[in-house]
Design an enzyme around this catalytic site. Structure first.
Site, PDB file in Angstrom:
ATOM      1  N   ASP A  40      49.480 -30.687  37.766  1.00 28.97           N
ATOM      2  CA  ASP A  40      48.735 -30.732  36.504  1.00 28.97           C
ATOM      3  C   ASP A  40      47.367 -30.065  36.620  1.00 28.97           C
ATOM      4  O   ASP A  40      46.595 -30.358  37.540  1.00 28.97           O
ATOM      5  CB  ASP A  40      48.544 -32.190  36.054  1.00 28.97           C
ATOM      6  CG  ASP A  40      49.857 -32.812  35.617  1.00 28.97           C
ATOM      7  OD1 ASP A  40      50.739 -32.076  35.123  1.00 28.97           O
ATOM      8  OD2 ASP A  40      50.003 -34.042  35.764  1.00 28.97           O
ATOM      9  N   HIS A  95      55.544 -31.621  40.335  1.00 29.91           N
ATOM     10  CA  HIS A  95      56.550 -32.438  39.657  1.00 29.91           C
ATOM     11  C   HIS A  95      57.246 -31.644  38.558  1.00 29.91           C
ATOM     12  O   HIS A  95      56.762 -30.592  38.121  1.00 29.91           O
ATOM     13  CB  HIS A  95      55.937 -33.729  39.103  1.00 29.91           C
ATOM     14  CG  HIS A  95      54.818 -33.518  38.145  1.00 29.91           C
ATOM     15  ND1 HIS A  95      53.544 -33.165  38.540  1.00 29.91           N
ATOM     16  CD2 HIS A  95      54.774 -33.592  36.792  1.00 29.91           C
ATOM     17  CE1 HIS A  95      52.774 -33.045  37.494  1.00 29.91           C
ATOM     18  NE2 HIS A  95      53.485 -33.282  36.412  1.00 29.91           N
ATOM     19  N   ARG A 138      49.792 -40.131  29.247  1.00 30.81           N
ATOM     20  CA  ARG A 138      49.293 -39.615  30.538  1.00 30.81           C
ATOM     21  C   ARG A 138      47.775 -39.517  30.549  1.00 30.81           C
ATOM     22  O   ARG A 138      47.187 -38.976  29.605  1.00 30.81           O
ATOM     23  CB  ARG A 138      49.875 -38.222  30.812  1.00 30.81           C
ATOM     24  CG  ARG A 138      49.621 -37.763  32.244  1.00 30.81           C
ATOM     25  CD  ARG A 138      50.117 -36.345  32.472  1.00 30.81           C
ATOM     26  NE  ARG A 138      49.036 -35.389  32.259  1.00 30.81           N
ATOM     27  CZ  ARG A 138      49.219 -34.067  32.172  1.00 30.81           C
ATOM     28  NH1 ARG A 138      50.425 -33.547  32.268  1.00 30.81           N
ATOM     29  NH2 ARG A 138      48.184 -33.267  31.988  1.00 30.81           N
TER      30      ARG A 138
HETATM   31  C1  SIN Z   1      54.060 -34.084  33.032  1.00 34.26           C
HETATM   32  O1  SIN Z   1      54.320 -33.019  33.565  1.00 34.26           O
HETATM   33  O2  SIN Z   1      52.956 -34.563  33.060  1.00 34.26           O
HETATM   34  C2  SIN Z   1      55.157 -34.846  32.301  1.00 34.26           C
HETATM   35  C3  SIN Z   1      56.190 -35.357  33.221  1.00 34.26           C
HETATM   36  C4  SIN Z   1      57.274 -36.093  32.487  1.00 34.26           C
HETATM   37  O3  SIN Z   1      57.277 -36.130  31.258  1.00 34.26           O
HETATM   38  O4  SIN Z   1      58.152 -36.655  33.140  1.00 34.26           O
END
Ligand code: SIN
Length: 287
Positions: free
Chosen positions: A111, A263, A278
Protein backbone atom coordinates in the site's frame (compact mmCIF):
# COMPACT_ATOMS: atom_id res chain seq x y z
CA UNK A 1 0.65 -18.91 23.56
CA UNK A 2 2.73 -15.86 24.58
CA UNK A 3 3.75 -15.77 28.25
CA UNK A 4 2.95 -12.75 30.38
CA UNK A 5 0.48 -11.08 28.03
CA UNK A 6 -3.28 -10.94 28.07
CA UNK A 7 -3.85 -12.45 24.64
CA UNK A 8 -3.21 -15.79 22.95
CA UNK A 9 -1.08 -16.04 19.82
CA UNK A 10 -1.08 -18.86 17.28
CA UNK A 11 1.47 -18.88 14.50
CA UNK A 12 -0.14 -19.56 11.15
CA UNK A 13 1.08 -22.60 9.27
CA UNK A 14 2.52 -20.42 6.51
CA UNK A 15 5.49 -18.23 5.58
CA UNK A 16 4.14 -15.36 7.66
CA UNK A 17 1.52 -14.40 10.15
CA UNK A 18 -0.04 -15.13 13.51
CA UNK A 19 -3.54 -15.15 14.84
CA UNK A 20 -4.29 -13.09 17.95
CA UNK A 21 -7.10 -14.38 20.13
CA UNK A 22 -8.80 -13.08 23.26
CA UNK A 23 -7.83 -9.47 22.74
CA UNK A 24 -10.53 -6.80 22.64
CA UNK A 25 -9.44 -3.80 20.58
CA UNK A 26 -12.56 -1.83 21.46
CA UNK A 27 -10.74 -0.82 24.64
CA UNK A 28 -7.40 1.03 24.67
CA UNK A 29 -4.51 -1.39 25.24
CA UNK A 30 -2.19 -0.75 28.17
CA UNK A 31 1.42 -0.03 27.22
CA UNK A 32 2.69 -3.55 27.99
CA UNK A 33 0.01 -5.22 25.89
CA UNK A 34 0.56 -2.78 23.07
CA UNK A 35 4.32 -3.49 23.19
CA UNK A 36 3.58 -7.24 23.03
CA UNK A 37 1.36 -6.72 19.99
CA UNK A 38 4.06 -4.70 18.29
CA UNK A 39 6.65 -7.38 19.06
CA UNK A 40 4.34 -10.09 17.70
CA UNK A 41 3.88 -8.07 14.52
CA UNK A 42 7.63 -7.83 13.94
CA UNK A 43 8.35 -11.43 14.98
CA UNK A 44 5.72 -12.90 12.66
CA UNK A 45 7.03 -11.30 9.50
CA UNK A 46 4.53 -8.46 9.59
CA UNK A 47 1.12 -10.09 9.60
CA UNK A 48 -1.37 -10.34 12.47
CA UNK A 49 -4.97 -11.53 12.32
CA UNK A 50 -7.02 -10.22 15.24
CA UNK A 51 -10.15 -12.36 15.47
CA UNK A 52 -13.65 -11.23 16.42
CA UNK A 53 -13.20 -7.47 16.68
CA UNK A 54 -16.49 -5.63 17.16
CA UNK A 55 -15.00 -2.18 16.91
CA UNK A 56 -16.32 1.17 15.75
CA UNK A 57 -14.53 3.25 13.09
CA UNK A 58 -13.27 5.50 15.92
CA UNK A 59 -11.78 2.52 17.81
CA UNK A 60 -10.21 1.19 14.61
CA UNK A 61 -8.62 4.61 14.00
CA UNK A 62 -7.49 4.97 17.61
CA UNK A 63 -5.75 1.57 17.61
CA UNK A 64 -4.14 2.25 14.20
CA UNK A 65 -2.81 5.65 15.36
CA UNK A 66 -0.75 4.01 18.06
CA UNK A 67 1.54 2.78 15.28
CA UNK A 68 1.96 6.21 13.69
CA UNK A 69 0.16 8.98 11.80
CA UNK A 70 -2.50 7.84 9.34
CA UNK A 71 -2.43 8.48 5.60
CA UNK A 72 -5.36 9.82 3.58
CA UNK A 73 -6.04 7.99 0.31
CA UNK A 74 -6.05 10.06 -2.89
CA UNK A 75 -9.46 8.63 -3.96
CA UNK A 76 -11.35 10.94 -1.59
CA UNK A 77 -14.76 9.76 -2.82
CA UNK A 78 -14.14 6.43 -1.06
CA UNK A 79 -13.24 7.80 2.37
CA UNK A 80 -15.65 7.10 5.19
CA UNK A 81 -17.74 10.26 5.72
CA UNK A 82 -16.51 12.03 8.87
CA UNK A 83 -13.41 9.77 9.03
CA UNK A 84 -11.01 10.61 6.20
CA UNK A 85 -8.40 8.25 7.73
CA UNK A 86 -10.61 5.32 6.73
CA UNK A 87 -10.78 4.01 3.17
CA UNK A 88 -13.86 1.97 2.35
CA UNK A 89 -12.81 -1.20 0.53
CA UNK A 90 -16.22 -2.15 -0.71
CA UNK A 91 -18.15 -3.34 -3.74
CA UNK A 92 -21.40 -1.90 -2.37
CA UNK A 93 -23.34 0.45 -4.67
CA UNK A 94 -25.70 3.00 -3.11
CA UNK A 95 -27.98 5.22 -5.19
CA UNK A 96 -26.18 4.00 -8.30
CA UNK A 97 -22.73 5.07 -7.00
CA UNK A 98 -19.91 2.92 -5.53
CA UNK A 99 -19.31 3.85 -1.90
CA UNK A 100 -15.85 2.28 -1.74
CA UNK A 101 -12.99 1.02 -3.84
CA UNK A 102 -14.39 -2.30 -5.02
CA UNK A 103 -11.33 -3.46 -6.93
CA UNK A 104 -8.74 -2.42 -4.32
CA UNK A 105 -5.76 -4.72 -4.29
CA UNK A 106 -6.52 -6.67 -7.46
CA UNK A 107 -2.81 -6.74 -8.36
CA UNK A 108 -0.01 -7.71 -5.91
CA UNK A 109 1.14 -4.52 -4.18
CA UNK A 110 2.38 -2.77 -1.06
CA UNK A 111 0.00 0.00 0.00
CA UNK A 112 1.06 3.49 -0.99
CA UNK A 113 4.55 2.44 -2.12
CA UNK A 114 4.08 5.28 -4.65
CA UNK A 115 4.54 7.91 -1.90
CA UNK A 116 7.88 9.32 -0.69
CA UNK A 117 7.33 7.86 2.80
CA UNK A 118 5.31 4.72 2.09
CA UNK A 119 3.08 3.01 4.57
CA UNK A 120 4.35 1.19 7.64
CA UNK A 121 1.27 -0.99 7.65
CA UNK A 122 -2.45 -1.26 6.97
CA UNK A 123 -5.29 -2.43 9.18
CA UNK A 124 -8.28 -3.90 7.35
CA UNK A 125 -11.48 -4.63 9.27
CA UNK A 126 -14.14 -6.93 7.83
CA UNK A 127 -17.68 -5.61 8.24
CA UNK A 128 -19.53 -7.63 5.62
CA UNK A 129 -18.16 -10.71 3.85
CA UNK A 130 -19.28 -12.54 0.73
CA UNK A 131 -20.64 -16.09 0.91
CA UNK A 132 -18.01 -17.03 -1.70
CA UNK A 133 -14.50 -15.75 -2.40
CA UNK A 134 -13.09 -12.46 -1.13
CA UNK A 135 -9.81 -13.94 0.18
CA UNK A 136 -6.63 -11.88 0.50
CA UNK A 137 -3.14 -13.32 -0.02
CA UNK A 138 0.03 -12.00 1.60
CA UNK A 139 3.64 -12.67 0.59
CA UNK A 140 6.70 -12.50 2.84
CA UNK A 141 9.31 -10.35 1.10
CA UNK A 142 12.06 -11.01 3.64
CA UNK A 143 11.88 -14.70 2.71
CA UNK A 144 11.59 -13.85 -0.96
CA UNK A 145 14.75 -11.73 -0.78
CA UNK A 146 16.68 -14.34 1.22
CA UNK A 147 15.80 -17.08 -1.30
CA UNK A 148 16.86 -15.16 -4.41
CA UNK A 149 19.63 -16.82 -6.41
CA UNK A 150 22.99 -15.09 -5.84
CA UNK A 151 23.10 -13.93 -9.45
CA UNK A 152 19.80 -12.03 -9.06
CA UNK A 153 20.93 -10.56 -5.74
CA UNK A 154 23.97 -9.22 -7.59
CA UNK A 155 21.83 -7.77 -10.38
CA UNK A 156 19.63 -5.80 -7.96
CA UNK A 157 22.37 -4.78 -5.55
CA UNK A 158 22.18 -0.98 -5.08
CA UNK A 159 19.43 -0.63 -7.71
CA UNK A 160 16.53 1.80 -7.42
CA UNK A 161 13.06 1.60 -8.91
CA UNK A 162 10.26 3.97 -9.86
CA UNK A 163 6.87 3.58 -8.12
CA UNK A 164 3.86 5.14 -9.79
CA UNK A 165 0.18 5.29 -8.86
CA UNK A 166 -0.76 6.23 -12.42
CA UNK A 167 1.03 3.16 -13.76
CA UNK A 168 -1.37 1.02 -11.76
CA UNK A 169 -4.46 3.19 -12.23
CA UNK A 170 -4.24 3.18 -16.01
CA UNK A 171 -4.50 -0.61 -16.03
CA UNK A 172 -7.95 -0.27 -14.44
CA UNK A 173 -9.28 2.26 -16.93
CA UNK A 174 -12.96 1.57 -17.61
CA UNK A 175 -13.46 0.10 -14.10
CA UNK A 176 -16.57 1.54 -12.46
CA UNK A 177 -14.44 2.32 -9.40
CA UNK A 178 -11.79 4.30 -11.29
CA UNK A 179 -12.95 7.51 -12.93
CA UNK A 180 -10.08 9.43 -14.57
CA UNK A 181 -7.87 11.15 -11.98
CA UNK A 182 -8.15 14.94 -11.75
CA UNK A 183 -5.03 17.11 -12.21
CA UNK A 184 -4.96 17.67 -8.44
CA UNK A 185 -5.03 13.94 -7.78
CA UNK A 186 -2.26 13.37 -10.34
CA UNK A 187 -0.15 16.01 -8.62
CA UNK A 188 -0.70 14.33 -5.29
CA UNK A 189 0.68 11.01 -6.53
CA UNK A 190 3.76 11.88 -8.55
CA UNK A 191 6.27 9.12 -9.26
CA UNK A 192 8.82 8.34 -6.56
CA UNK A 193 12.05 6.35 -6.43
CA UNK A 194 12.86 3.70 -3.81
CA UNK A 195 15.58 1.08 -3.39
CA UNK A 196 14.75 -2.34 -4.87
CA UNK A 197 15.89 -3.93 -1.62
CA UNK A 198 15.14 -2.08 1.60
CA UNK A 199 16.27 -2.54 5.15
CA UNK A 200 13.36 -2.84 7.51
CA UNK A 201 13.78 0.08 9.95
CA UNK A 202 12.67 -1.95 12.98
CA UNK A 203 14.03 -5.45 12.38
CA UNK A 204 17.12 -4.52 10.36
CA UNK A 205 16.31 -7.33 7.91
CA UNK A 206 16.52 -6.98 4.12
CA UNK A 207 13.29 -7.22 2.13
CA UNK A 208 12.49 -6.93 -1.55
CA UNK A 209 10.65 -3.67 -2.15
CA UNK A 210 9.12 -3.96 -5.62
CA UNK A 211 5.54 -4.84 -6.45
CA UNK A 212 3.63 -5.47 -9.64
CA UNK A 213 0.97 -2.89 -8.75
CA UNK A 214 3.10 0.21 -8.46
CA UNK A 215 6.71 -0.48 -9.51
CA UNK A 216 7.00 0.72 -13.09
CA UNK A 217 10.73 0.37 -13.84
CA UNK A 218 14.21 -0.19 -12.47
CA UNK A 219 16.43 2.81 -13.01
CA UNK A 220 19.73 2.73 -14.94
CA UNK A 221 18.75 -0.31 -17.01
CA UNK A 222 17.51 -0.46 -20.61
CA UNK A 223 13.68 -0.75 -20.72
CA UNK A 224 13.66 -4.37 -21.87
CA UNK A 225 16.09 -5.44 -19.16
CA UNK A 226 14.15 -3.55 -16.49
CA UNK A 227 10.92 -5.28 -17.60
CA UNK A 228 12.56 -8.70 -17.65
CA UNK A 229 14.14 -8.25 -14.21
CA UNK A 230 10.92 -6.93 -12.66
CA UNK A 231 9.04 -9.89 -14.09
CA UNK A 232 11.57 -12.27 -12.50
CA UNK A 233 11.18 -10.51 -9.14
CA UNK A 234 7.36 -10.38 -9.29
CA UNK A 235 7.10 -14.07 -10.16
CA UNK A 236 9.64 -15.08 -7.54
CA UNK A 237 8.13 -13.03 -4.71
CA UNK A 238 4.66 -14.54 -5.08
CA UNK A 239 5.71 -18.21 -5.15
CA UNK A 240 3.45 -20.36 -2.98
CA UNK A 241 6.23 -20.95 -0.43
CA UNK A 242 6.21 -17.23 0.52
CA UNK A 243 2.41 -16.80 0.59
CA UNK A 244 -0.37 -17.04 3.15
CA UNK A 245 -3.94 -16.92 1.82
CA UNK A 246 -6.36 -15.41 4.30
CA UNK A 247 -9.96 -16.66 4.34
CA UNK A 248 -11.79 -13.93 6.16
CA UNK A 249 -14.00 -14.56 9.18
CA UNK A 250 -16.60 -12.12 10.47
CA UNK A 251 -15.02 -9.12 12.23
CA UNK A 252 -11.41 -10.07 11.52
CA UNK A 253 -9.01 -7.16 11.70
CA UNK A 254 -5.87 -7.92 9.69
CA UNK A 255 -2.73 -5.84 10.20
CA UNK A 256 0.08 -6.21 7.65
CA UNK A 257 3.49 -4.61 7.31
CA UNK A 258 3.81 -2.84 3.96
CA UNK A 259 7.61 -2.66 4.41
CA UNK A 260 8.17 -6.41 4.11
CA UNK A 261 4.99 -7.88 2.59
CA UNK A 262 2.83 -7.48 -0.49
CA UNK A 263 -0.79 -8.52 -0.81
CA UNK A 264 -3.45 -9.40 -3.35
CA UNK A 265 -7.26 -9.28 -3.12
CA UNK A 266 -8.73 -12.27 -4.97
CA UNK A 267 -12.16 -10.69 -5.53
CA UNK A 268 -15.59 -12.26 -5.20
CA UNK A 269 -18.60 -12.89 -7.44
CA UNK A 270 -20.44 -9.63 -8.20
CA UNK A 271 -23.71 -10.66 -6.59
CA UNK A 272 -22.12 -10.80 -3.11
CA UNK A 273 -21.45 -7.76 -0.95
CA UNK A 274 -17.95 -7.31 0.48
CA UNK A 275 -17.40 -4.32 2.75
CA UNK A 276 -14.30 -3.53 4.82
CA UNK A 277 -12.63 -0.48 6.38
CA UNK A 278 -8.92 0.17 5.94
CA UNK A 279 -6.60 2.51 7.81
CA UNK A 280 -3.06 3.05 6.54
CA UNK A 281 -0.21 3.98 8.88
CA UNK A 282 2.56 6.20 7.53
CA UNK A 283 6.13 4.86 7.52
CA UNK A 284 9.62 6.16 6.70
CA UNK A 285 11.50 6.80 3.50
CA UNK A 286 12.98 3.40 2.50
CA UNK A 287 16.77 2.96 2.59
C1 SIN B 1 -6.17 -3.69 -0.15
O1 SIN B 1 -5.37 -3.90 -1.04
O2 SIN B 1 -5.96 -2.88 0.72
C2 SIN B 1 -7.48 -4.45 -0.12
C3 SIN B 1 -7.28 -5.89 0.15
C4 SIN B 1 -8.58 -6.64 0.16
O3 SIN B 1 -9.63 -6.07 -0.14
O4 SIN B 1 -8.58 -7.83 0.47
Amino acid sequence: MTEGTVFRLHRLDAALGAEILDLDLSRPLDDDTFAAVRRAFLENNGLLVFRAQSITPEQHIEFSRRFGPLMIHVLRQYLLPGHPETLRVSNVIENGEPIGLGDAGAIWHSDLSYTPEPSLGSLLHALELPAEGGDTSFANLYAAYDALPAVIKQRIEGKRAMHSYNHSYERFSGSKWRPPLTENQKNEVREVIHPVVRIHPETGRKALFVNEGFTSRILDLPDAESRELLEVLFTHSTKACFVYRHRWQDHDLVFWDNRCTIHLAHGCPEQFRRHLHRTTVKGDAPY
